[in-house]
Design a protein around this motif. Sequence first.
Motif, PDB file in Angstrom:
ATOM      1  N   LYS A   1      22.133   8.435 -15.672  1.00  0.00           N
ATOM      2  CA  LYS A   1      21.796   8.479 -14.246  1.00  0.00           C
ATOM      3  C   LYS A   1      22.717   9.373 -13.427  1.00  0.00           C
ATOM      4  N   THR A   2      23.475  10.242 -14.080  1.00  0.00           N
ATOM      5  CA  THR A   2      24.408  11.106 -13.349  1.00  0.00           C
ATOM      6  C   THR A   2      23.694  11.920 -12.278  1.00  0.00           C
ATOM      7  N   ASN A   3      22.617  12.588 -12.651  1.00  0.00           N
ATOM      8  CA  ASN A   3      21.911  13.433 -11.676  1.00  0.00           C
ATOM      9  C   ASN A   3      21.231  12.607 -10.595  1.00  0.00           C
ATOM     10  N   MET A   4      20.788  11.419 -10.930  1.00  0.00           N
ATOM     11  CA  MET A   4      20.192  10.533  -9.931  1.00  0.00           C
ATOM     12  C   MET A   4      21.213  10.131  -8.886  1.00  0.00           C
ATOM     13  N   LEU A   5      22.429   9.783  -9.333  1.00  0.00           N
ATOM     14  CA  LEU A   5      23.471   9.376  -8.396  1.00  0.00           C
ATOM     15  C   LEU A   5      23.889  10.531  -7.495  1.00  0.00           C
ATOM     16  N   LYS A   6      23.940  11.744  -8.054  1.00  0.00           N
ATOM     17  CA  LYS A   6      24.274  12.915  -7.245  1.00  0.00           C
ATOM     18  C   LYS A   6      23.194  13.162  -6.187  1.00  0.00           C
ATOM     19  N   ALA A   7      21.944  13.046  -6.598  1.00  0.00           N
ATOM     20  CA  ALA A   7      20.856  13.255  -5.643  1.00  0.00           C
ATOM     21  C   ALA A   7      20.883  12.200  -4.549  1.00  0.00           C
ATOM     22  N   LYS A   8      21.142  10.960  -4.924  1.00  0.00           N
ATOM     23  CA  LYS A   8      21.199   9.873  -3.946  1.00  0.00           C
ATOM     24  C   LYS A   8      22.322  10.113  -2.940  1.00  0.00           C
TER      25      LYS A   8
ATOM     26  N   GLU B   1      23.370  12.866  -1.925  1.00  0.00           N
ATOM     27  CA  GLU B   1      22.975  13.976  -1.063  1.00  0.00           C
ATOM     28  C   GLU B   1      21.756  13.635  -0.209  1.00  0.00           C
ATOM     29  N   GLY B   2      21.300  12.361  -0.291  1.00  0.00           N
ATOM     30  CA  GLY B   2      20.156  11.935   0.491  1.00  0.00           C
ATOM     31  C   GLY B   2      18.828  12.433  -0.041  1.00  0.00           C
ATOM     32  N   LYS B   3      18.794  12.799  -1.322  1.00  0.00           N
ATOM     33  CA  LYS B   3      17.574  13.317  -1.936  1.00  0.00           C
ATOM     34  C   LYS B   3      16.919  12.246  -2.801  1.00  0.00           C
TER      35      LYS B   3
END
Length: 419
Positions: free
Chosen positions: A178-185, A187-189
Amino acid sequence: MALGALLGAPAAMAEEHAPASATAPATPPAAPAAASHHAAPACSEPKPACAMTVNPAFDSKGALWVAFAVGKTVYVASSTDGGKSFSAPATIATIADGVIDSHGDARPKIVPLADGALLASYTTRPDKQMIGTIFTARSTDGGKSFSAPQALLNEGGQRFETFVVTPKGRIYAGWLDKTNMLKAKAEGKEFEGSGVAFGWSDDHGQTFQGKKILLDHACECCRMSSALDKDGQPVFVWRQVFEGNIRDHYAAKLSADGATLTGGRVSDDNWAINSCPHHGPGMTIDANGVWHVVWFTKGKNRQGLFYAQSRDGGKSFSNPEKFGDDAKAPGHPVAIATKGRLYRVWKEFDGTTTSIASQTSRDGGKSWSAPRVIAETADASDHPELVANKNAAYLSWVTHKEGYRLIPLPRDDKSASVK
């Protein structure tokens, strides 16, 4: 098939927001015999019979090894009498906070290696959260003791690991990340599901290299399955989130350098669901290099358990073949190939009894024997697991009432019976 063209739907509901009733599981959650996800442990002793899940594997000498968790401790034990008795368990780790993934699709793992070493893994996560950390530990003294656990990664959030060992001894690992999911979250994405990540070890599991997410938007709470292809490379299958929140399956081979995936969509079930099914696929590859996949779906195009095969490395799959008794809520299928035999096994529930049904194919999946019940229980139980030793295949199953059982799968139709 281009992977990027298949993706790009809005964010899906997190696993903790997906109650079992909303995801239409294969077994009714209210029935004690089917409540394998959330049933209380049968007992608290450090033995396989007290575990909610058990992961089996045979070593090169024919000993059976199992990894399991009881409470907040992960154990490994071995058996030389077909699972009738086990050695004193070795402790892998005891955690102070959070929980150990040990229910349904998520469970500790054990991987015996050719040199006699053992690789164990488990996942911890905060209570009621689905962001996990995968740990690995090794034993070089025959399972008497294990090294201090090491985190596979120290950031992101990983679960549902699976391992494949090549003939040359390289260990490939696959997991949901979930690394990319957490980064997107942050950033409000919006971001849907988890990434599919891989790595490998050339030092018997001491370290893993090349750890990288190769594809995003896998269904975040369904297990990955894996198998070794005829050419010695690993193949993985998982539930992928396609455009429109369609949660169907994808199978792909990992390249030798761990950099690329080659494969395709297993079927177009068209299961549009804004939550998580908690129902991962099963896979095996036979000696001819044919990929065999079994799975559960409640899609628009088909519902229930299905089987398909690929004879061209995942470029195409056969038309899905339905199996299982819909009147008994079939679910959680697994498959295994041994010399001259292909097996598919699944779980059913008739309102009172949970049973494990099995079918055998002698012609590479072209035809199958009639389904037969090979085990049953009237209490809570784990999902079925399959394991092979030389040319024999076994059902590994733990239930509250009967404890741990290792049951030989039939070599012929007449030998199949309830045990």
